[in-house]
Write a protein that holds these residues in place. Structure first.
Motif, PDB file in Angstrom:
ATOM      1  N   VAL A  39      16.377  20.921  17.307  1.00  9.78           N
ATOM      2  CA  VAL A  39      16.352  22.372  17.492  1.00  9.78           C
ATOM      3  C   VAL A  39      15.401  22.781  18.611  1.00  9.78           C
ATOM      4  O   VAL A  39      15.712  23.662  19.419  1.00  9.78           O
ATOM      5  N   MET A  40      14.221  22.162  18.662  1.00 11.33           N
ATOM      6  CA  MET A  40      13.214  22.556  19.643  1.00 11.33           C
ATOM      7  C   MET A  40      13.730  22.380  21.073  1.00 11.33           C
ATOM      8  O   MET A  40      13.656  23.299  21.902  1.00 11.33           O
ATOM      9  N   ASN A  41      14.256  21.203  21.372  1.00  5.77           N
ATOM     10  CA  ASN A  41      14.779  20.955  22.716  1.00  5.77           C
ATOM     11  C   ASN A  41      15.988  21.830  23.020  1.00  5.77           C
ATOM     12  O   ASN A  41      16.156  22.303  24.158  1.00  5.77           O
ATOM     13  N   PHE A  42      16.810  22.071  22.011  1.00  4.35           N
ATOM     14  CA  PHE A  42      17.989  22.922  22.217  1.00  4.35           C
ATOM     15  C   PHE A  42      17.573  24.337  22.614  1.00  4.35           C
ATOM     16  O   PHE A  42      18.121  24.922  23.559  1.00  4.35           O
ATOM     17  N   LEU A  43      16.591  24.890  21.904  1.00  5.47           N
ATOM     18  CA  LEU A  43      16.144  26.253  22.202  1.00  5.47           C
ATOM     19  C   LEU A  43      15.484  26.330  23.584  1.00  5.47           C
ATOM     20  O   LEU A  43      15.757  27.264  24.358  1.00  5.47           O
ATOM     21  N   LEU A  44      14.619  25.374  23.888  1.00  4.64           N
ATOM     22  CA  LEU A  44      13.921  25.400  25.174  1.00  4.64           C
ATOM     23  C   LEU A  44      14.884  25.203  26.343  1.00  4.64           C
ATOM     24  O   LEU A  44      14.715  25.803  27.408  1.00  4.64           O
ATOM     25  N   GLY A  85      16.075  27.943  29.397  1.00  5.44           N
ATOM     26  CA  GLY A  85      15.739  27.474  30.731  1.00  5.44           C
ATOM     27  C   GLY A  85      14.312  27.036  30.946  1.00  5.44           C
ATOM     28  O   GLY A  85      13.889  26.875  32.101  1.00  5.44           O
ATOM     29  N   ILE A  86      13.556  26.808  29.885  1.00  2.00           N
ATOM     30  CA  ILE A  86      12.167  26.380  30.057  1.00  2.00           C
ATOM     31  C   ILE A  86      12.100  24.914  30.469  1.00  2.00           C
ATOM     32  O   ILE A  86      11.251  24.520  31.278  1.00  2.00           O
ATOM     33  N   ILE A  87      12.985  24.094  29.911  1.00  2.00           N
ATOM     34  CA  ILE A  87      13.021  22.669  30.267  1.00  2.00           C
ATOM     35  C   ILE A  87      14.441  22.295  30.677  1.00  2.00           C
ATOM     36  O   ILE A  87      15.415  22.930  30.256  1.00  2.00           O
TER      37      ILE A  87
END
Length: 291
Positions: A129-134, A138-140
């Motif tokens: 979830v964390m990577n999906f949201l970021l 467009g943060i990562i």
């Protein structure tokens, strides 16, 4: 009825017996074992003096875990002292259904560390979830290896510690908030004080005793952090998230070096005691300045 001077001690006796059996005796036993070579295999430990402490202070892994523990302390304690204050102010409002939100914020506290650790491992996963949201905002661009990178593992676990402790310390602050007289806020409102001014000039000074309690409790908890490390990272990668308590656990129960582990435990006890005393002295000065 004639008062017997030894009567109060009879009431204290059961508690003293429990503390003596489960706190003071094990503590004294650990101090004694720290001066021996006890390894749970040889039944009779041999006295070796300060050898365990000399080896401990020359152990690079010990210094690594101590550094991680102090980083944990510096990062986690301020968050657990400050953030619950505003959370308590939020749930202290007289709104319909506010009891539901108080219970909801407290749910992480009563959630098992096993359940919480597995859930957060899923959140921190490469496709979690964390990577999906970021990535969505467009943060990562590429997924972050939260729990398997030496740069992020310790801080990822810190975030879970803060998440799980917010509700617990919120309840302590909530009790302190409800003891503050409403007259103070009413007078401040009449004088034209803003919400922020009332928080800084009334709420936080009146919460000083609660802040002292939270500071000491969160400091002790940060120094002996273990469950989240054990469940989420196992001290890795490359010992980057290994704390002092985890080091003691491995030395005692994996390597069976009870004497060496006891020496590390004594060092941890002394460091925790020093931090607790410092917190109490600082808090006492703040109370005197407020008074």
């Amino acid at each position: 009825m004639k008062f017997k001077p030894w009567t109060p001690f009879l009431f204290l006796l059961p508690g003293c017996m429990i503390l003596g059996a489960f706190i003071f005796y094990p503590m004294l036993q650990a101090i004694w074992l720290s001066f021996t070579d006890y390894n749970m295999i040889v039944p009779a430990p041999n006295f070796v003096g300060m050898e365990n402490y000399e080896a401990l202070f020359q152990d690079d892994l010990f210094w690594k875990t101590l550094t991680n523990t102090l980083i944990y302390l510096v990062c986690v304690v301020p968050a657990l002292v400050i953030l619950p204050i505003f959370l308590a102010i939020l749930v202290n409002q007289k709104l319909k259904g506010i009891g539901f939100f108080r219970s909801a914020y407290y749910i992480p506290v009563v959630t098992s560390w096993v359940v919480a650790g597995i859930a957060w491992e899923w959140v921190y996963a490469e496709n979690g979830v964390m990577n999906f949201l970021l990535q969505s905002i467009g943060i990562i661009d590429d997924p972050v290896h939260w729990l398997t990178s030496t740069n992020t593992a310790l801080f990822a676990v810190m975030a879970v510690t803060v998440w799980k402790g917010l509700g617990y310390y919120m309840v302590i602050y909530l009790a302190g908030l409800q003891a503050i007289p409403d007259d103070l806020y009413e007078a401040a409102t009449i004088d034209g004080a803003s919400w922020w001014q009332k928080t800084i000039r009334i709420t936080i000074p009146m919460l000083t005793p609660s802040i002292v309690i939270v500071s000491v409790m969160s400091s002790i908890a940060a120094m002996k952090v273990f469950e989240e490390i054990y469940i989420m990272t196992g001290g890795g990668p490359l010992n980057s998230s290994k704390t002092l308590v985890f080091f003691i656990y491995q030395e005692a129960f994996d390597k069976l070096n009870m004497g060496y582990a006891s020496a590390a435990g004594v060092v941890l006890f002394l460091i925790t005691l020093v931090f607790s005393i410092i917190n109490l002295l600082i808090a006492r000065k703040k109370e005197q300045s407020v008074a």
